[in-house]
Design a protein around this motif. Structure first.
Motif, PDB file in Angstrom:
ATOM      1  N   UNK A 103       0.816  -1.227   0.000  1.00 32.65           N
ATOM      2  CA  UNK A 103       0.000   0.000   0.000  1.00 32.65           C
ATOM      3  C   UNK A 103       0.843   1.267   0.000  1.00 32.65           C
ATOM      4  N   UNK A 104       2.010   1.185  -0.588  1.00 38.50           N
ATOM      5  CA  UNK A 104       2.867   2.352  -0.747  1.00 38.50           C
ATOM      6  C   UNK A 104       2.978   2.735  -2.222  1.00 38.50           C
ATOM      7  N   UNK A 105       3.217   3.981  -2.449  1.00 36.77           N
ATOM      8  CA  UNK A 105       3.710   4.446  -3.730  1.00 36.77           C
ATOM      9  C   UNK A 105       5.231   4.505  -3.606  1.00 36.77           C
ATOM     10  N   UNK A 106       5.916   3.959  -4.616  1.00 37.86           N
ATOM     11  CA  UNK A 106       7.385   3.936  -4.586  1.00 37.86           C
ATOM     12  C   UNK A 106       7.880   4.596  -5.873  1.00 37.86           C
ATOM     13  N   UNK A 107       8.704   5.600  -5.716  1.00 34.58           N
ATOM     14  CA  UNK A 107       9.166   6.362  -6.869  1.00 34.58           C
ATOM     15  C   UNK A 107      10.686   6.373  -6.954  1.00 34.58           C
ATOM     16  N   UNK A 108      11.160   6.506  -8.150  1.00 31.74           N
ATOM     17  CA  UNK A 108      12.581   6.747  -8.410  1.00 31.74           C
ATOM     18  C   UNK A 108      12.739   8.163  -8.942  1.00 31.74           C
ATOM     19  N   UNK A 109      13.696   8.878  -8.360  1.00 37.96           N
ATOM     20  CA  UNK A 109      14.034  10.225  -8.801  1.00 37.96           C
ATOM     21  C   UNK A 109      15.504  10.239  -9.205  1.00 37.96           C
ATOM     22  N   UNK A 110      15.873  11.231  -9.990  1.00 39.04           N
ATOM     23  CA  UNK A 110      17.279  11.401 -10.316  1.00 39.04           C
ATOM     24  C   UNK A 110      17.622  12.880 -10.351  1.00 39.04           C
ATOM     25  N   UNK A 111      18.877  13.158 -10.081  1.00 40.91           N
ATOM     26  CA  UNK A 111      19.346  14.543 -10.125  1.00 40.91           C
ATOM     27  C   UNK A 111      20.734  14.582 -10.736  1.00 40.91           C
ATOM     28  N   UNK A 112      20.822  15.285 -11.840  1.00 42.72           N
ATOM     29  CA  UNK A 112      22.104  15.479 -12.505  1.00 42.72           C
ATOM     30  C   UNK A 112      22.713  16.784 -12.014  1.00 42.72           C
TER      31      UNK A 112
END
Length: 127
Positions: A31-40
Motif C-alpha cells: 500500500x505504498x507508492x514507490x518512486x525513483x528520482x534522479x538529479x544530474x
C-alpha cells in the motif's frame, strides 16, 4: 526508523544496462507508492518512474519510457529499476522514495510528497 537502502549504480557504456535496487528496512512496501528520482549536476531533481503497490500500476517520465522498467518483488520488500539502452543524459544520482498511497500518489509523484528516502546511487553513462 523506517529506511530505504538503494544500490546498484555504477559506470556503464552508452547502450548498456543497469538494475537499481531499493530495499525497505523495518517496513514493507504494501500500500505504498514507490518512486525513483534522479538529479544530474546543475539540474533539478526529476521524477523517473513510480509504482503503486496496491494496483501494480506504473508511470514513467517521457525521457525514459520504453527503456526503464520499475518492478517490485513478491515479498513487497524491494523495488527495482531496470534501466536499458542507457544514454549519457541518464547520468545522475538516482534515489528511491516511498510513502503510503494516501499520502503520495503516482499521478504526480512530487519529491515533497514522499517521507522515506533511500540514499542516492550514482549512475554514470559514458564511453
Amino acid at each position: 526508523q523506517l529506511q530505504l537502502v538503494g544500490s546498484g549504480g555504477g559506470l556503464v557504456q552508452p547502450g548498456g544496462s543497469l538494475r537499481l535496487s531499493c530495499a525497505a528496512s523495518r517496513f514493507t512496501l504494501a500500500y505504498h507508492s514507490i518512486a525513483w528520482f534522479r538529479q544530474a549536476p546543475g539540474k533539478e531533481r526529476e521524477g523517473v518512474a513510480c509504482l503503486t503497490d496496491s494496483t501494480g500500476s506504473t508511470v514513467y517520465a517521457d525521457s525514459v519510457k520504453g527503456r526503464f522498467t520499475v518492478s517490485e518483488n513478491n515479498a513487497k520488500t524491494r523495488v527495482y529499476l531496470q534501466m536499458d539502452s542507457l544514454k549519457p543524459e541518464d547520468t545522475a544520482v538516482y534515489s528511491c522514495a516511498a510513502d503510503y498511497e494516501a499520502l503520495a500518489n503516482c499521478r504526480r509523484y512530487e519529491p515533497g510528497d514522499f517521507g522515506t528516502w533511500g540514499q542516492g546511487t550514482q549512475v554514470t553513462v559514458s564511453a
